[in-house]
Write a protein that holds these residues in place. Structure first.
Motif, PDB file in Angstrom:
ATOM      1  N   GLN A 173       6.336  -7.218  -2.158  1.00  8.96           N
ATOM      2  CA  GLN A 173       4.935  -7.049  -2.573  1.00  8.96           C
ATOM      3  C   GLN A 173       4.607  -7.973  -3.747  1.00  8.96           C
ATOM      4  OE1 GLN A 173       4.014  -3.207  -4.125  1.00  8.96           O
ATOM      5  NE2 GLN A 173       1.899  -3.758  -4.668  1.00  8.96           N
ATOM      6  N   LEU A 225       2.475   3.804  -3.044  1.00  7.32           N
ATOM      7  CA  LEU A 225       1.790   2.612  -2.551  1.00  7.32           C
ATOM      8  C   LEU A 225       0.409   2.943  -1.997  1.00  7.32           C
ATOM      9  CD1 LEU A 225       4.641   0.623  -0.751  1.00  7.32           C
ATOM     10  CD2 LEU A 225       3.286  -0.141  -2.716  1.00  7.32           C
ATOM     11  N   ASP A 226       0.340   3.913  -1.076  1.00  6.43           N
ATOM     12  CA  ASP A 226      -0.950   4.249  -0.470  1.00  6.43           C
ATOM     13  C   ASP A 226      -0.846   5.616   0.203  1.00  6.43           C
ATOM     14  OD1 ASP A 226      -3.145   4.238   1.739  1.00  6.43           O
ATOM     15  OD2 ASP A 226      -3.645   2.536   0.454  1.00  6.43           O
ATOM     16  N   ARG A 234      -3.184   7.197   1.961  1.00  7.01           N
ATOM     17  CA  ARG A 234      -3.809   7.249   3.288  1.00  7.01           C
ATOM     18  C   ARG A 234      -2.821   6.824   4.371  1.00  7.01           C
ATOM     19  NH1 ARG A 234      -8.486   3.139   2.122  1.00  7.01           N
ATOM     20  NH2 ARG A 234      -6.637   2.162   1.205  1.00  7.01           N
ATOM     21  N   LEU A 235      -2.162   5.685   4.135  1.00 12.84           N
ATOM     22  CA  LEU A 235      -1.205   5.184   5.127  1.00 12.84           C
ATOM     23  C   LEU A 235      -0.023   6.151   5.298  1.00 12.84           C
ATOM     24  CD1 LEU A 235      -1.088   1.374   4.228  1.00 12.84           C
ATOM     25  CD2 LEU A 235      -2.382   2.502   6.044  1.00 12.84           C
ATOM     26  N   THR A 236       0.382   6.793   4.204  1.00 18.04           N
ATOM     27  CA  THR A 236       1.500   7.742   4.276  1.00 18.04           C
ATOM     28  C   THR A 236       1.148   8.942   5.144  1.00 18.04           C
ATOM     29  OG1 THR A 236       2.183   7.092   2.053  1.00 18.04           O
ATOM     30  CG2 THR A 236       3.090   9.139   2.918  1.00 18.04           C
ATOM     31  N   GLY A 289      -4.851  -0.767   8.387  1.00 15.46           N
ATOM     32  CA  GLY A 289      -4.521  -1.566   7.211  1.00 15.46           C
ATOM     33  C   GLY A 289      -5.260  -2.896   7.195  1.00 15.46           C
ATOM     34  N   TRP A 346      -8.878  -2.362   6.408  1.00 13.24           N
ATOM     35  CA  TRP A 346      -9.123  -2.101   4.982  1.00 13.24           C
ATOM     36  C   TRP A 346      -8.934  -3.366   4.145  1.00 13.24           C
ATOM     37  CZ3 TRP A 346      -5.763   2.891   5.415  1.00 13.24           C
ATOM     38  CH2 TRP A 346      -6.531   3.912   5.981  1.00 13.24           C
ATOM     39  N   THR A 370      -9.953  -2.510  -0.106  1.00 13.18           N
ATOM     40  CA  THR A 370      -9.252  -1.348  -0.660  1.00 13.18           C
ATOM     41  C   THR A 370      -7.738  -1.419  -0.455  1.00 13.18           C
ATOM     42  OG1 THR A 370      -9.609  -0.167   1.430  1.00 13.18           O
ATOM     43  CG2 THR A 370     -11.243   0.167  -0.330  1.00 13.18           C
ATOM     44  N   LEU A 371      -7.248  -2.497   0.215  1.00  8.08           N
ATOM     45  CA  LEU A 371      -5.808  -2.652   0.456  1.00  8.08           C
ATOM     46  C   LEU A 371      -5.466  -4.134   0.365  1.00  8.08           C
ATOM     47  CD1 LEU A 371      -3.327  -0.853   1.358  1.00  8.08           C
ATOM     48  CD2 LEU A 371      -3.754  -1.747   3.659  1.00  8.08           C
ATOM     49  N   VAL A 374       0.631  -4.934  -0.362  1.00 13.25           N
ATOM     50  CA  VAL A 374       0.837  -3.496  -0.182  1.00 13.25           C
ATOM     51  C   VAL A 374       1.116  -3.177   1.280  1.00 13.25           C
ATOM     52  CG1 VAL A 374      -0.294  -1.238  -0.283  1.00 13.25           C
ATOM     53  CG2 VAL A 374      -0.518  -2.825  -2.200  1.00 13.25           C
ATOM     54  N   PHE A 384       4.456  -1.611   2.642  1.00 11.67           N
ATOM     55  CA  PHE A 384       4.376  -0.309   3.316  1.00 11.67           C
ATOM     56  C   PHE A 384       5.022  -0.359   4.694  1.00 11.67           C
ATOM     57  CE2 PHE A 384       2.651   3.386   5.393  1.00 11.67           C
ATOM     58  CZ  PHE A 384       2.595   4.313   4.372  1.00 11.67           C
TER      59      PHE A 384
END
Length: 594
Positions: free
Chosen positions: A57, A171-172, A174-176, A278, A281, A288-289, A293, A297
């Protein structure tokens, strides 16, 4: 367990419960410190590798845009060192856990074998030996992978999941959450196939046991098979059993293979969804991403599902192991029918008085073989036991050695109840030759010395000469050092009996038991042997079972046994005068010989 049948599936007498896993944990406990050390080592390695996606990253979001070669070099060297540490840790883990796993397997197998040594004759009378053997070897071996890798990998991967989720949430969020959506689907698959999977492995273990039992039976009976030209029929039976085993194995592994693809499908679907959302976004006006990241991720996604896949494999191994643990612990829990009483005392050196007082016995409940047997053999006397086949002659001598417990009554030696003394102290003062003249793989010297390991070579030779075995032994290529095969296949039936006879005599017993000791010996050898026996029997209490009545004419007392009772007793002359059952038996042999 099926009784003496290779074509019947075994039935578990007890269902599996969690206590069996606790018993397995008891075998693992002595190695918990070493296992904990391996777990800590692997956790440290995993924790360091968690930093690698963060390196990616930073390189994508900062080092490359800023053309910072120093930081790129630093992250590259750090990644290389972490990979090196991870490789060394993995090597230590594999080596250590392989040793621990095999030690645990050895401990379990040792306990089974020790328990088998204590089980009574009745256990082996009722079971195909191949089905016993498969538990000691195959079933225990099947636990090896679970013990060598599964347990440590499970602890490590569970901790890895926690670390990975912490990094993923950092990290995020939402993705998790999108990634975690696949777990309920996987749980549904596990619940759906759990019972069928366990049942499939139970059936597979049954078919493996049947196949092993038939192989063992076929090997032991190969001479009879070839004599009666049964090769084609036996091959057909084997083919059917092997097909059943193959079919059951394929069905069992089908459920196992369901887990891996299920994890792959769920992980692929969630990963694709994360990429789609992703990228959207990243391209959004408010961005927002970041690309870094998303790359970091997606690296964690692979690390997230890898331990899930490993845990699914552990779950498969556990269900497989459970089907084998049930059989293993069933064997270990088999009750020992003949064992030392809690307050058993060592048998003192015996003089040799053997007394049966109202003894009754049966191998099966309600089916008496002996009923109210009474007699007393004084020290130094020779008792012969005769009668028709199945009358209970061998049962009487087996009870003296306490291979079975009497149902009622009492057997005493020198006035001491044999059920109150230790088995070791009782049997070490007896010399026993069974109908089955079993010869072990090894030298002839070792076979004769089997019951008296401290005997010198000279004592072994003296015993062999006493039973007229010396001459044929010396005619073999290496004399007493000649190697003989398992069950003595290189020897004739008479030679095997003479070696077994020498083995019994070398123990220098106070009580001597000869069960059909001369049944396979030719008449000329029998006459020579009888001279040695007359000297040997002096001063010993002896029990002789013989169908050839010429060998027992000099016995102090002859018991004629039939229908569970002693119908006649006395010496040869007295019984001949009675002209009863013994007289008829003797005359029938005399007429036959004429």
């Amino acid at each position: 367990m099926a009784r003496n049948r290779y074509d019947m599936d075994e039935i578990l007498e007890d269902s599996f419960d969690v206590n069996q896993l606790k018993r397995l944990a008891g075998y693992i406990a002595p190695y918990k410190k070493k296992m904990a050390g391996v777990i800590l080592l692997m956790l440290s390695s995993s924790a360091l590798t968690m930093a690698i996606p963060i390196f990616f990253q930073n390189v994508m979001d900062h080092s490359i845009p800023e053309k910072d070669m120093k930081s790129i070099t630093f992250y590259s060297i750090a990644t290389l060192l972490i990979a090196l540490y991870s490789g060394i840790s993995l090597r230590i883990k594999i080596k250590t856990m392989s040793v621990i796993g095999q030690n645990i397997v050895h401990d379990i197998r040792y306990d089974i074998f020790c328990h088998l040594q204590e089980l009574p004759f009745s256990y082996y009378d009722d079971r195909p030996h191949g089905k016993i053997q498969v538990r000691v070897v195959n079933y225990v071996n099947s636990l090896s992978d679970l013990l060598s890798n599964g347990i440590v990998n499970t602890f490590t991967d569970l901790c890895n999941l926690i670390f990975i989720l912490m990094f993923m949430f950092a990290l995020d969020v939402r993705l998790t959450l999108i990634c975690l959506c696949g777990l309920p689907v996987l749980a549904f698959v596990i619940i759906l196939i759990k019972k069928k999977q366990r049942r499939a492995w139970q059936i597979q273990s049954n078919k493996q046991s049947n196949l092993n039992a038939y192989i063992a039976e076929s090997i032991n009976g190969i001479r009879v098979t070839q004599s009666f030209v049964r090769e084609n029929e036996n091959t057909g039976i084997f083919n059917n059993l092997s097909k059943n085993y193959r079919k059951s194995w394929m069905r069992a592994v089908m459920f196992n293979f369901t887990m891996g693809p299920s994890v792959d499908i769920i992980s692929t679907f969630t990963t694709a969804l994360i990429y789609v959302l992703g990228v959207r976004w990243i391209l959004a006006p408010d961005m927002t991403l970041t690309v870094g990241v998303l790359i970091a991720f997606t690296a964690y996604i692979g690390r997230f599902w890898a331990p899930i896949n490993t845990l699914a494999g552990f779950y498969n191994s556990l269900l497989t192991a459970i089907s084998y643990l049930e059989r293993i612990f069933e064997t270990i829990d088999e009750p020992v029918g003949v064992r030392d009483e809690p307050d058993a005392i060592p048998m003192p050196e015996v003089a040799g008085e053997v007394k049966f007082s109202h003894v009754s016995f049966g191998y099966e409940p309600g089916q008496k073989i002996l009923e109210d047997i009474n007699f007393t053999a004084e020290p130094g006397e020779t008792y012969a036991i005769v009668g028709p086949t199945g009358a209970g002659k061998s049962t009487i001598v087996n009870l003296i050695s306490r291979f079975y417990n009497v149902d009622s009554g009492k057997i005493t030696i020198d006035g001491i109840d044999i059920s109150k003394v230790t088995l070791h102290s009782l049997r070490t003062q007896m010399g026993i030759m069974m109908q089955d003249s079993f010869i072990f793989a090894g030298t002839i010297m070792d076979n004769i010395r089997y019951g008296n390991r401290s005997a010198t070579d000279e004592e072994v030779i003296r015993a062999a000469k006493t039973v007229c075995a010396h001459d044929f032994i010396m005619e073999m290529e290496n004399g007493y050092k000649t190697q003989v095969n398992e069950r003595g296949s290189r020897l004739s039936a008479g030679q095997r009996q003479l070696i077994s006879f020498a083995r019994a005599l070398l123990a220098d017993p106070k009580i001597l038991i000869l069960d059909e000791a001369t049944s396979s010996i030719d008449t000329e050898t029998e006459l020579l042997l009888q001279k040695g026996l007359n000297e040997l029997l002096k001063g010993r209490t002896s029990f002789i079972i013989a169908h050839r009545l010429s060998t027992i004419k000099n016995a102090d007392c002859i018991l004629y046994v039939d229908k569970g009772d002693i119908l006649e007793r006395g010496n040869h002359d007295a019984l001949m005068e009675q002209k009863g059952e013994y007289y008829k038996l003797y005359m029938s042999q005399y007429d036959f010989l004429k």
